[in-house]
Design an enzyme around this catalytic site. Structure first.
Site, short mmCIF file in Angstrom:
data_model
loop_
_atom_site.label_atom_id
_atom_site.label_comp_id
_atom_site.label_asym_id
_atom_site.label_seq_id
_atom_site.Cartn_x
_atom_site.Cartn_y
_atom_site.Cartn_z
N ASN A 1 -43.40 6.62 12.64
CA ASN A 1 -42.79 7.77 13.71
C ASN A 1 -43.22 7.71 14.99
O ASN A 1 -42.58 7.76 15.85
CB ASN A 1 -43.34 9.13 13.05
CG ASN A 1 -42.67 9.39 11.62
OD1 ASN A 1 -41.92 8.75 11.20
ND2 ASN A 1 -43.47 10.55 11.05
N THR B 1 -8.34 19.02 50.50
CA THR B 1 -8.86 19.97 49.69
C THR B 1 -7.91 20.63 48.72
O THR B 1 -6.65 20.50 49.25
CB THR B 1 -9.42 21.24 50.39
OG1 THR B 1 -8.44 22.03 51.38
CG2 THR B 1 -10.68 20.90 51.37
N HIS B 2 -8.03 21.05 47.58
CA HIS B 2 -6.96 21.42 46.62
C HIS B 2 -5.89 20.28 46.41
O HIS B 2 -4.77 20.45 46.03
CB HIS B 2 -6.18 22.58 46.89
CG HIS B 2 -7.22 23.77 47.31
ND1 HIS B 2 -7.57 24.82 46.33
CD2 HIS B 2 -7.88 23.87 48.47
CE1 HIS B 2 -8.28 25.44 47.01
NE2 HIS B 2 -8.71 25.17 48.40
N SER C 1 2.07 -5.51 33.65
CA SER C 1 2.72 -4.87 32.56
C SER C 1 3.67 -6.02 31.69
O SER C 1 4.06 -7.04 32.54
CB SER C 1 3.68 -3.67 32.89
OG SER C 1 4.63 -3.58 32.06
N LYS D 1 4.80 -3.95 38.00
CA LYS D 1 3.64 -3.20 38.02
C LYS D 1 2.26 -3.93 38.30
O LYS D 1 2.08 -5.04 37.92
CB LYS D 1 3.42 -2.68 36.46
CG LYS D 1 4.64 -1.66 35.99
CD LYS D 1 4.14 -0.19 36.64
CE LYS D 1 3.12 0.30 35.77
NZ LYS D 1 3.59 1.45 34.76
N ASN E 1 -1.27 -2.50 37.45
CA ASN E 1 -2.00 -1.27 36.94
C ASN E 1 -3.67 -1.38 37.14
O ASN E 1 -4.06 -2.47 36.94
CB ASN E 1 -1.99 -1.28 35.64
CG ASN E 1 -0.37 -1.02 35.20
OD1 ASN E 1 0.39 -0.48 35.86
ND2 ASN E 1 0.25 -1.50 34.15
N GLU F 1 -9.18 3.08 35.40
CA GLU F 1 -8.99 3.79 34.31
C GLU F 1 -9.95 3.67 33.29
O GLU F 1 -10.16 4.59 32.65
CB GLU F 1 -7.53 3.66 33.83
CG GLU F 1 -6.37 3.78 34.72
CD GLU F 1 -5.11 3.17 34.27
OE1 GLU F 1 -4.39 3.94 33.83
OE2 GLU F 1 -4.99 2.04 34.33
N TYR G 1 -41.34 15.13 13.01
CA TYR G 1 -40.49 13.96 12.88
C TYR G 1 -39.46 14.23 11.71
O TYR G 1 -39.97 14.83 10.68
CB TYR G 1 -40.87 12.59 12.50
CG TYR G 1 -40.08 11.53 12.23
CD1 TYR G 1 -39.16 10.93 13.39
CD2 TYR G 1 -39.34 11.35 11.01
CE1 TYR G 1 -38.31 10.40 13.02
CE2 TYR G 1 -38.31 10.37 10.49
CZ TYR G 1 -37.91 9.73 11.66
OH TYR G 1 -36.81 8.77 11.46
N GLN H 1 -33.10 9.62 13.68
CA GLN H 1 -32.64 8.23 13.40
C GLN H 1 -31.23 8.07 14.13
O GLN H 1 -30.87 7.17 14.72
CB GLN H 1 -32.71 7.71 12.02
CG GLN H 1 -32.20 6.29 12.05
CD GLN H 1 -32.44 5.71 10.28
OE1 GLN H 1 -33.63 5.32 10.11
NE2 GLN H 1 -31.24 5.84 9.72
N LYS I 1 -30.34 6.84 18.19
CA LYS I 1 -30.25 5.50 18.66
C LYS I 1 -28.84 5.23 19.25
O LYS I 1 -28.55 4.81 20.13
CB LYS I 1 -30.53 4.59 17.95
CG LYS I 1 -32.15 4.54 17.95
CD LYS I 1 -32.69 3.65 16.52
CE LYS I 1 -33.94 4.40 16.28
NZ LYS I 1 -33.90 5.74 15.80
N1 ARG Z 1 -35.76 4.26 11.31
C1 ARG Z 1 -36.35 5.34 11.45
C2 ARG Z 1 -35.83 6.03 12.70
O1 ARG Z 1 -35.19 5.53 13.64
C3 ARG Z 1 -37.89 5.12 11.73
C4 ARG Z 1 -38.75 6.33 11.53
C5 ARG Z 1 -38.70 6.47 10.09
N2 ARG Z 1 -39.75 7.28 9.93
C6 ARG Z 1 -39.92 7.87 8.55
N3 ARG Z 1 -40.58 8.69 8.40
N4 ARG Z 1 -38.94 7.61 7.49
O2 ARG Z 1 -36.08 7.20 13.19
#
Ligand code: ARG
Length: 465
Positions: free
Chosen positions: A111, A156-157, A278, A284, A286, A291, A318, A323, A326
Protein backbone atom coordinates in the site's frame (compact mmCIF):
# COMPACT_ATOMS: atom_id res chain seq x y z
CA UNK A 1 -1.21 -26.53 -4.80
CA UNK A 2 -0.80 -23.71 -2.31
CA UNK A 3 -1.07 -20.14 -3.36
CA UNK A 4 2.38 -18.85 -4.36
CA UNK A 5 1.85 -15.31 -3.05
CA UNK A 6 0.03 -15.66 0.22
CA UNK A 7 1.35 -19.10 1.24
CA UNK A 8 0.16 -20.25 4.67
CA UNK A 9 -3.47 -19.44 4.88
CA UNK A 10 -4.48 -19.92 1.25
CA UNK A 11 -4.74 -23.52 0.16
CA UNK A 12 -6.22 -23.16 -3.30
CA UNK A 13 -5.27 -21.09 -6.35
CA UNK A 14 -7.45 -18.17 -7.38
CA UNK A 15 -10.20 -18.63 -9.96
CA UNK A 16 -9.14 -17.89 -13.50
CA UNK A 17 -11.43 -14.86 -13.63
CA UNK A 18 -9.75 -13.60 -10.46
CA UNK A 19 -6.44 -13.35 -12.25
CA UNK A 20 -8.22 -11.53 -15.05
CA UNK A 21 -9.76 -8.89 -12.79
CA UNK A 22 -7.07 -8.73 -10.12
CA UNK A 23 -3.79 -8.70 -11.98
CA UNK A 24 -2.42 -5.26 -12.84
CA UNK A 25 0.97 -6.31 -14.16
CA UNK A 26 -0.06 -5.75 -17.79
CA UNK A 27 -0.15 -2.02 -17.13
CA UNK A 28 1.68 -1.38 -13.86
CA UNK A 29 4.92 -2.83 -15.18
CA UNK A 30 5.35 0.73 -16.38
CA UNK A 31 6.25 1.59 -12.76
CA UNK A 32 9.26 -0.73 -12.67
CA UNK A 33 11.97 1.91 -12.50
CA UNK A 34 10.25 3.73 -9.67
CA UNK A 35 9.46 0.49 -7.87
CA UNK A 36 13.10 -0.57 -7.90
CA UNK A 37 14.30 2.89 -6.92
CA UNK A 38 11.97 2.96 -3.92
CA UNK A 39 12.90 -0.60 -2.90
CA UNK A 40 16.59 0.27 -2.98
CA UNK A 41 16.01 3.31 -0.78
CA UNK A 42 13.95 1.20 1.63
CA UNK A 43 16.56 -1.59 1.82
CA UNK A 44 19.40 0.88 2.39
CA UNK A 45 17.43 2.48 5.23
CA UNK A 46 16.65 -0.93 6.81
CA UNK A 47 20.38 -1.78 6.72
CA UNK A 48 21.38 1.63 8.13
CA UNK A 49 18.96 1.16 10.99
CA UNK A 50 20.23 -2.40 11.69
CA UNK A 51 16.81 -3.87 10.89
CA UNK A 52 18.53 -6.06 8.29
CA UNK A 53 22.29 -6.68 8.08
CA UNK A 54 24.57 -4.62 5.85
CA UNK A 55 25.27 -7.77 3.87
CA UNK A 56 21.58 -8.41 3.30
CA UNK A 57 21.12 -4.80 2.27
CA UNK A 58 23.88 -5.12 -0.31
CA UNK A 59 22.55 -8.41 -1.66
CA UNK A 60 19.13 -6.88 -2.08
CA UNK A 61 20.55 -3.84 -3.87
CA UNK A 62 22.60 -6.02 -6.21
CA UNK A 63 19.61 -8.23 -6.96
CA UNK A 64 17.42 -5.21 -7.69
CA UNK A 65 20.06 -3.82 -10.06
CA UNK A 66 20.14 -7.14 -11.85
CA UNK A 67 16.35 -7.09 -12.20
CA UNK A 68 16.48 -3.55 -13.58
CA UNK A 69 19.01 -4.71 -16.17
CA UNK A 70 16.80 -7.67 -17.11
CA UNK A 71 13.72 -5.49 -17.54
CA UNK A 72 15.71 -2.95 -19.52
CA UNK A 73 17.02 -5.72 -21.79
CA UNK A 74 13.55 -7.21 -22.22
CA UNK A 75 14.54 -10.57 -20.78
CA UNK A 76 12.47 -10.33 -17.59
CA UNK A 77 9.36 -12.47 -17.70
CA UNK A 78 6.38 -10.76 -16.15
CA UNK A 79 3.66 -13.05 -14.89
CA UNK A 80 0.03 -12.36 -14.17
CA UNK A 81 0.02 -15.04 -11.48
CA UNK A 82 2.13 -12.61 -9.45
CA UNK A 83 -0.47 -9.85 -9.78
CA UNK A 84 1.56 -6.68 -10.00
CA UNK A 85 4.97 -5.09 -10.48
CA UNK A 86 5.76 -5.26 -6.75
CA UNK A 87 5.29 -9.01 -6.43
CA UNK A 88 6.89 -9.74 -9.80
CA UNK A 89 10.03 -7.94 -8.69
CA UNK A 90 10.07 -9.47 -5.22
CA UNK A 91 9.61 -12.99 -6.56
CA UNK A 92 12.46 -12.59 -9.04
CA UNK A 93 14.60 -11.17 -6.24
CA UNK A 94 14.05 -14.39 -4.26
CA UNK A 95 15.16 -16.43 -7.27
CA UNK A 96 18.28 -14.32 -7.60
CA UNK A 97 19.43 -13.88 -3.99
CA UNK A 98 17.49 -16.41 -1.92
CA UNK A 99 16.06 -15.85 1.58
CA UNK A 100 17.42 -12.30 2.03
CA UNK A 101 14.84 -11.20 -0.56
CA UNK A 102 12.10 -11.93 1.95
CA UNK A 103 13.49 -9.23 4.26
CA UNK A 104 12.92 -6.40 1.79
CA UNK A 105 9.26 -6.25 2.70
CA UNK A 106 10.00 -5.61 6.40
CA UNK A 107 8.25 -2.48 7.66
CA UNK A 108 6.41 -1.76 4.44
CA UNK A 109 3.36 -2.93 2.55
CA UNK A 110 2.34 -2.80 -1.06
CA UNK A 111 0.00 0.00 0.00
CA UNK A 112 2.76 2.47 0.83
CA UNK A 113 4.90 0.95 -1.90
CA UNK A 114 2.44 1.62 -4.71
CA UNK A 115 1.62 5.08 -3.37
CA UNK A 116 5.34 5.88 -3.41
CA UNK A 117 5.92 4.45 -6.88
CA UNK A 118 3.02 6.36 -8.39
CA UNK A 119 4.10 9.63 -6.80
CA UNK A 120 7.58 9.17 -8.23
CA UNK A 121 6.11 8.34 -11.64
CA UNK A 122 3.77 11.35 -11.70
CA UNK A 123 6.57 13.64 -10.50
CA UNK A 124 8.74 12.58 -13.44
CA UNK A 125 5.84 13.09 -15.82
CA UNK A 126 5.17 16.57 -14.42
CA UNK A 127 8.81 17.49 -14.99
CA UNK A 128 8.69 16.21 -18.56
CA UNK A 129 5.41 18.05 -19.20
CA UNK A 130 6.84 21.28 -17.81
CA UNK A 131 9.75 21.03 -20.24
CA UNK A 132 7.37 20.39 -23.15
CA UNK A 133 5.11 23.30 -22.15
CA UNK A 134 8.14 25.59 -22.00
CA UNK A 135 9.21 24.38 -25.45
CA UNK A 136 5.76 25.14 -26.83
CA UNK A 137 5.79 28.61 -25.26
CA UNK A 138 9.15 29.30 -26.89
CA UNK A 139 7.86 28.18 -30.31
CA UNK A 140 4.84 30.48 -29.87
CA UNK A 141 6.96 33.45 -28.78
CA UNK A 142 9.41 33.02 -31.64
CA UNK A 143 6.61 32.86 -34.20
CA UNK A 144 4.95 35.84 -32.50
CA UNK A 145 8.10 37.93 -32.81
CA UNK A 146 8.23 37.21 -36.56
CA UNK A 147 4.59 38.23 -36.88
CA UNK A 148 4.33 41.07 -34.39
CA UNK A 149 2.94 43.34 -37.12
CA UNK A 150 1.07 40.75 -39.22
CA UNK A 151 -2.53 41.93 -39.19
CA UNK A 152 -5.44 39.52 -38.94
CA UNK A 153 -9.09 39.83 -37.96
CA UNK A 154 -9.77 39.36 -34.28
CA UNK A 155 -13.03 37.59 -33.50
CA UNK A 156 -15.62 37.52 -30.80
CA UNK A 157 -18.52 35.09 -31.31
CA UNK A 158 -16.41 34.09 -34.36
CA UNK A 159 -17.68 37.32 -35.93
CA UNK A 160 -15.14 39.83 -37.21
CA UNK A 161 -14.55 42.14 -34.26
CA UNK A 162 -11.42 44.29 -34.52
CA UNK A 163 -8.08 43.94 -36.30
CA UNK A 164 -5.36 42.31 -34.20
CA UNK A 165 -1.87 41.02 -34.89
CA UNK A 166 -1.08 37.35 -35.40
CA UNK A 167 1.75 37.66 -32.88
CA UNK A 168 -0.68 38.92 -30.26
CA UNK A 169 -2.97 35.98 -30.91
CA UNK A 170 -0.11 33.49 -30.49
CA UNK A 171 1.08 35.12 -27.28
CA UNK A 172 -2.38 34.65 -25.78
CA UNK A 173 -1.58 30.92 -25.88
CA UNK A 174 1.84 31.50 -24.33
CA UNK A 175 -0.02 33.02 -21.37
CA UNK A 176 -2.40 30.05 -21.16
CA UNK A 177 0.39 27.49 -21.21
CA UNK A 178 2.20 29.57 -18.60
CA UNK A 179 -0.75 29.12 -16.25
CA UNK A 180 -0.72 25.39 -17.00
CA UNK A 181 2.90 25.26 -15.87
CA UNK A 182 1.89 27.04 -12.68
CA UNK A 183 -0.83 24.49 -12.01
CA UNK A 184 1.56 21.57 -12.53
CA UNK A 185 4.13 23.24 -10.28
CA UNK A 186 1.53 23.64 -7.54
CA UNK A 187 0.50 20.00 -7.87
CA UNK A 188 4.14 18.92 -7.77
CA UNK A 189 4.79 20.80 -4.54
CA UNK A 190 1.89 19.07 -2.78
CA UNK A 191 2.75 15.70 -4.34
CA UNK A 192 6.28 15.76 -3.02
CA UNK A 193 5.75 13.86 0.26
CA UNK A 194 6.90 10.31 0.89
CA UNK A 195 4.30 7.70 1.88
CA UNK A 196 7.01 5.06 2.28
CA UNK A 197 6.99 3.55 5.78
CA UNK A 198 3.29 4.19 6.34
CA UNK A 199 3.14 0.42 5.74
CA UNK A 200 -0.34 -1.09 5.34
CA UNK A 201 -2.15 1.82 7.01
CA UNK A 202 -1.02 2.19 10.63
CA UNK A 203 2.75 2.66 10.45
CA UNK A 204 5.18 0.06 11.77
CA UNK A 205 6.72 -1.15 15.01
CA UNK A 206 10.21 -1.26 13.45
CA UNK A 207 12.49 1.68 14.18
CA UNK A 208 12.58 2.92 10.59
CA UNK A 209 13.78 6.34 9.39
CA UNK A 210 11.13 7.78 7.11
CA UNK A 211 13.04 11.01 6.65
CA UNK A 212 15.97 9.06 5.23
CA UNK A 213 13.90 7.29 2.56
CA UNK A 214 12.06 10.53 1.80
CA UNK A 215 15.36 12.30 1.26
CA UNK A 216 16.86 9.48 -0.80
CA UNK A 217 13.88 9.64 -3.16
CA UNK A 218 13.95 13.42 -3.49
CA UNK A 219 10.78 14.04 -1.47
CA UNK A 220 10.56 17.21 0.59
CA UNK A 221 9.29 15.34 3.65
CA UNK A 222 7.57 12.18 4.87
CA UNK A 223 3.77 12.35 4.92
CA UNK A 224 2.50 12.95 8.44
CA UNK A 225 -0.45 10.57 8.64
CA UNK A 226 -0.09 6.92 7.65
CA UNK A 227 -3.78 6.50 6.77
CA UNK A 228 -3.66 9.53 4.50
CA UNK A 229 -0.34 8.39 3.04
CA UNK A 230 -1.72 5.11 1.66
CA UNK A 231 -5.17 6.34 0.65
CA UNK A 232 -4.42 9.73 -0.88
CA UNK A 233 -4.54 10.10 -4.65
CA UNK A 234 -4.98 13.88 -4.69
CA UNK A 235 -1.62 14.20 -6.38
CA UNK A 236 -2.90 12.14 -9.31
CA UNK A 237 -6.22 13.99 -9.44
CA UNK A 238 -4.56 17.38 -9.33
CA UNK A 239 -2.17 16.39 -12.08
CA UNK A 240 -5.01 15.09 -14.24
CA UNK A 241 -7.03 18.26 -13.59
CA UNK A 242 -4.04 20.34 -14.66
CA UNK A 243 -3.58 18.04 -17.66
CA UNK A 244 -7.25 18.43 -18.62
CA UNK A 245 -7.00 22.21 -18.62
CA UNK A 246 -3.73 22.13 -20.59
CA UNK A 247 -5.27 19.70 -23.08
CA UNK A 248 -8.24 22.05 -23.43
CA UNK A 249 -5.85 24.86 -24.31
CA UNK A 250 -4.16 22.64 -26.86
CA UNK A 251 -7.56 21.77 -28.26
CA UNK A 252 -8.56 25.41 -28.71
CA UNK A 253 -5.34 26.17 -30.58
CA UNK A 254 -5.74 22.98 -32.62
CA UNK A 255 -9.28 24.04 -33.54
CA UNK A 256 -8.02 27.44 -34.69
CA UNK A 257 -5.34 25.77 -36.81
CA UNK A 258 -8.01 23.56 -38.37
CA UNK A 259 -10.07 26.65 -39.22
CA UNK A 260 -7.17 28.80 -40.36
CA UNK A 261 -5.86 26.13 -42.72
CA UNK A 262 -9.27 25.54 -44.34
CA UNK A 263 -9.58 27.15 -47.79
CA UNK A 264 -12.52 29.18 -46.46
CA UNK A 265 -10.16 31.03 -44.11
CA UNK A 266 -6.85 30.47 -45.90
CA UNK A 267 -4.96 32.27 -43.13
CA UNK A 268 -2.28 29.71 -42.50
CA UNK A 269 -0.50 26.90 -44.30
CA UNK A 270 0.96 23.76 -42.75
CA UNK A 271 3.64 21.91 -44.66
CA UNK A 272 3.62 18.27 -45.75
CA UNK A 273 5.19 17.43 -42.40
CA UNK A 274 1.99 17.96 -40.41
CA UNK A 275 -0.72 17.23 -42.95
CA UNK A 276 -2.01 14.22 -44.83
CA UNK A 277 -3.58 13.79 -48.24
CA UNK A 278 -6.84 12.12 -49.13
CA UNK A 279 -6.96 8.71 -50.75
CA UNK A 280 -9.72 9.91 -53.07
CA UNK A 281 -9.64 13.73 -53.29
CA UNK A 282 -6.30 14.82 -54.76
CA UNK A 283 -6.68 18.48 -53.76
CA UNK A 284 -6.92 17.76 -50.04
CA UNK A 285 -4.39 18.70 -47.38
CA UNK A 286 -5.84 17.60 -44.06
CA UNK A 287 -4.63 18.95 -40.72
CA UNK A 288 -4.66 15.51 -39.06
CA UNK A 289 -2.13 16.35 -36.37
CA UNK A 290 -4.21 19.32 -35.19
CA UNK A 291 -7.37 17.22 -35.28
CA UNK A 292 -5.77 14.47 -33.20
CA UNK A 293 -4.46 16.94 -30.65
CA UNK A 294 -8.01 18.24 -30.39
CA UNK A 295 -9.40 14.70 -30.25
CA UNK A 296 -7.06 13.47 -27.53
CA UNK A 297 -8.47 16.08 -25.17
CA UNK A 298 -11.39 13.71 -24.66
CA UNK A 299 -9.09 10.99 -23.31
CA UNK A 300 -7.34 13.37 -20.95
CA UNK A 301 -10.46 14.94 -19.48
CA UNK A 302 -12.15 11.51 -19.44
CA UNK A 303 -9.26 10.08 -17.42
CA UNK A 304 -9.59 12.84 -14.85
CA UNK A 305 -13.26 12.08 -14.43
CA UNK A 306 -12.62 8.33 -14.33
CA UNK A 307 -10.20 8.66 -11.41
CA UNK A 308 -12.42 11.15 -9.62
CA UNK A 309 -15.25 8.59 -9.77
CA UNK A 310 -12.94 5.80 -8.56
CA UNK A 311 -12.01 7.82 -5.48
CA UNK A 312 -15.51 9.04 -4.67
CA UNK A 313 -16.94 7.13 -1.72
CA UNK A 314 -13.82 5.13 -0.79
CA UNK A 315 -13.53 4.73 2.96
CA UNK A 316 -10.07 5.05 4.53
CA UNK A 317 -7.58 3.61 3.99
CA UNK A 318 -6.47 1.55 0.98
CA UNK A 319 -9.00 -0.30 -1.18
CA UNK A 320 -8.28 -2.28 -4.30
CA UNK A 321 -10.42 0.16 -6.29
CA UNK A 322 -7.34 2.34 -6.20
CA UNK A 323 -5.54 -0.01 -8.55
CA UNK A 324 -7.79 1.64 -11.14
CA UNK A 325 -5.77 4.85 -10.72
CA UNK A 326 -2.95 3.78 -12.98
CA UNK A 327 -4.38 3.49 -16.47
CA UNK A 328 -6.02 6.94 -16.44
CA UNK A 329 -2.82 8.49 -15.09
CA UNK A 330 -0.59 6.73 -17.62
CA UNK A 331 -2.86 7.41 -20.56
CA UNK A 332 -3.71 11.03 -19.79
CA UNK A 333 -0.16 12.16 -19.13
CA UNK A 334 1.23 10.29 -22.14
CA UNK A 335 -1.50 11.75 -24.37
CA UNK A 336 -0.77 15.25 -23.12
CA UNK A 337 2.95 14.83 -23.80
CA UNK A 338 2.22 13.64 -27.31
CA UNK A 339 -0.14 16.53 -27.96
CA UNK A 340 2.37 19.07 -26.67
CA UNK A 341 5.16 17.71 -28.86
CA UNK A 342 2.93 17.65 -31.96
CA UNK A 343 1.65 21.16 -31.30
CA UNK A 344 5.18 22.53 -30.84
CA UNK A 345 6.09 21.08 -34.21
CA UNK A 346 3.00 22.58 -35.85
CA UNK A 347 3.53 26.04 -34.38
CA UNK A 348 7.07 26.09 -35.78
CA UNK A 349 5.80 24.81 -39.12
CA UNK A 350 2.82 27.03 -39.72
CA UNK A 351 3.20 29.85 -42.22
CA UNK A 352 0.61 32.62 -42.15
CA UNK A 353 -0.56 34.16 -45.43
CA UNK A 354 -0.13 37.79 -44.37
CA UNK A 355 -1.99 39.18 -47.40
CA UNK A 356 -5.02 36.98 -46.96
CA UNK A 357 -5.15 37.76 -43.26
CA UNK A 358 -4.88 41.49 -43.79
CA UNK A 359 -7.58 41.41 -46.45
CA UNK A 360 -9.87 39.51 -44.12
CA UNK A 361 -9.08 41.98 -41.34
CA UNK A 362 -10.50 44.79 -43.48
CA UNK A 363 -13.74 42.94 -44.19
CA UNK A 364 -16.77 43.01 -41.90
CA UNK A 365 -16.25 46.66 -40.89
CA UNK A 366 -13.56 45.66 -38.42
CA UNK A 367 -12.50 49.28 -37.90
CA UNK A 368 -15.96 50.57 -36.98
CA UNK A 369 -14.89 50.93 -33.33
CA UNK A 370 -11.94 53.05 -34.49
CA UNK A 371 -14.39 55.40 -36.23
CA UNK A 372 -16.51 55.68 -33.09
CA UNK A 373 -13.34 56.38 -31.07
CA UNK A 374 -12.40 59.08 -33.62
CA UNK A 375 -15.76 60.79 -33.08
CA UNK A 376 -15.21 60.76 -29.33
CA UNK A 377 -11.69 62.11 -29.62
CA UNK A 378 -12.26 64.72 -32.34
CA UNK A 379 -15.80 65.94 -31.64
CA UNK A 380 -16.28 65.22 -27.95
CA UNK A 381 -19.36 63.03 -28.56
CA UNK A 382 -20.12 60.62 -25.70
CA UNK A 383 -19.08 57.11 -26.77
CA UNK A 384 -22.64 55.75 -26.70
CA UNK A 385 -23.74 58.42 -29.20
CA UNK A 386 -20.63 57.94 -31.34
CA UNK A 387 -21.54 54.22 -31.43
CA UNK A 388 -24.98 55.08 -32.88
CA UNK A 389 -23.55 57.44 -35.49
CA UNK A 390 -21.02 54.82 -36.56
CA UNK A 391 -23.78 52.23 -36.73
CA UNK A 392 -25.58 54.42 -39.27
CA UNK A 393 -22.35 54.72 -41.30
CA UNK A 394 -22.06 50.92 -41.27
CA UNK A 395 -25.65 50.68 -42.51
CA UNK A 396 -24.80 52.99 -45.44
CA UNK A 397 -21.74 50.86 -46.28
CA UNK A 398 -23.89 47.72 -46.13
CA UNK A 399 -26.51 49.25 -48.43
CA UNK A 400 -23.72 50.09 -50.90
CA UNK A 401 -22.19 46.63 -50.39
CA UNK A 402 -18.76 48.10 -49.65
CA UNK A 403 -16.35 48.36 -46.74
CA UNK A 404 -16.21 51.47 -44.54
CA UNK A 405 -12.93 52.62 -46.05
CA UNK A 406 -14.46 52.57 -49.57
CA UNK A 407 -17.25 55.06 -48.71
CA UNK A 408 -17.13 58.57 -50.17
CA UNK A 409 -16.74 61.58 -47.87
CA UNK A 410 -20.32 62.64 -48.82
CA UNK A 411 -21.57 59.30 -47.53
CA UNK A 412 -20.02 60.03 -44.13
CA UNK A 413 -21.28 63.61 -44.13
CA UNK A 414 -24.80 62.48 -44.98
CA UNK A 415 -24.82 60.61 -41.67
CA UNK A 416 -23.12 63.27 -39.57
CA UNK A 417 -21.56 66.51 -40.84
CA UNK A 418 -18.93 66.36 -38.10
CA UNK A 419 -17.27 63.48 -39.96
CA UNK A 420 -14.36 64.83 -42.04
CA UNK A 421 -11.72 63.50 -44.42
CA UNK A 422 -9.49 62.87 -41.39
CA UNK A 423 -11.92 60.16 -40.19
CA UNK A 424 -10.72 57.92 -43.03
CA UNK A 425 -7.26 57.82 -41.46
CA UNK A 426 -8.47 55.51 -38.68
CA UNK A 427 -10.15 53.03 -41.00
CA UNK A 428 -6.85 51.46 -42.10
CA UNK A 429 -6.28 48.12 -40.35
CA UNK A 430 -2.54 48.61 -39.79
CA UNK A 431 -3.17 51.98 -38.21
CA UNK A 432 -5.89 50.45 -36.13
CA UNK A 433 -3.63 47.80 -34.55
CA UNK A 434 -0.85 50.32 -34.06
CA UNK A 435 -3.19 52.57 -32.10
CA UNK A 436 -4.04 49.81 -29.59
CA UNK A 437 -0.94 50.37 -27.52
CA UNK A 438 -2.54 50.23 -24.07
CA UNK A 439 -0.88 47.71 -21.74
CA UNK A 440 -1.73 44.21 -22.96
CA UNK A 441 -3.06 45.58 -26.28
CA UNK A 442 -2.38 44.26 -29.77
CA UNK A 443 -0.03 47.04 -31.05
CA UNK A 444 3.04 45.58 -32.83
CA UNK A 445 5.34 47.41 -30.41
CA UNK A 446 3.68 45.71 -27.45
CA UNK A 447 3.79 42.32 -29.13
CA UNK A 448 7.48 42.66 -29.97
CA UNK A 449 8.30 43.61 -26.40
CA UNK A 450 6.26 40.74 -24.91
CA UNK A 451 7.62 38.17 -27.35
CA UNK A 452 11.19 39.18 -26.55
CA UNK A 453 10.46 39.01 -22.85
CA UNK A 454 9.12 35.46 -23.19
CA UNK A 455 12.04 34.35 -25.37
CA UNK A 456 14.61 35.74 -22.96
CA UNK A 457 12.93 34.23 -19.91
CA UNK A 458 12.36 30.82 -21.52
CA UNK A 459 15.86 30.55 -22.95
CA UNK A 460 17.39 31.50 -19.63
CA UNK A 461 15.33 28.88 -17.79
CA UNK A 462 16.18 26.24 -20.42
CA UNK A 463 19.87 27.05 -19.99
CA UNK A 464 19.74 26.54 -16.26
CA UNK A 465 17.83 23.24 -16.50
N1 ARG B 1 -1.46 -3.52 -7.40
C1 ARG B 1 -1.94 -2.84 -6.26
C2 ARG B 1 -2.42 -1.45 -6.63
O1 ARG B 1 -2.10 -1.01 -7.64
C3 ARG B 1 -0.87 -2.73 -5.21
C4 ARG B 1 -1.37 -2.55 -3.82
C5 ARG B 1 -2.00 -3.81 -3.37
N2 ARG B 1 -2.36 -3.73 -1.99
C6 ARG B 1 -3.19 -4.61 -1.45
N3 ARG B 1 -3.47 -4.45 -0.20
N4 ARG B 1 -3.73 -5.58 -2.13
O2 ARG B 1 -3.16 -0.82 -5.94
Amino acid sequence: MTNTMWGGRFLASPAAIMEEINASIDFDKRLWRHDILASKAHAAMLADRGIITKKEGEEIARGLDKIAAEIEAGTFSFTRALEDIHLNVESRLAELIGPAAGKLHTARSRNDQVATDLRLYVRDEIDAIDGLLAGLQLALAEKALLHAATVMPGFTHLQTAQPITFGHHLLAYAEMFGRDRGRFADARARLNESPLGAAALAGTSFAIDRDATAKALGFARASANSLDAVSDRDFALESLAAASIAATHLSRLAEEIVMWTSPQFGFVRLSDKYTTGSSIMPQKRNPDAAELVRGKTGRVAGSFLALLMVMKGLPLAYAKDMQEDKEPVFDALASLKLGLAAMTGMVGDLEPDARAMKKAAGRGHATATDLADWLVRETGLPFREAHHVTGRVVAVADSKKCDLAKLALEDLKSVDPRLTEDAFSVLDVSKSVKSRSSYGGTAPGNVRREAKKWIKRLKKAAGSR
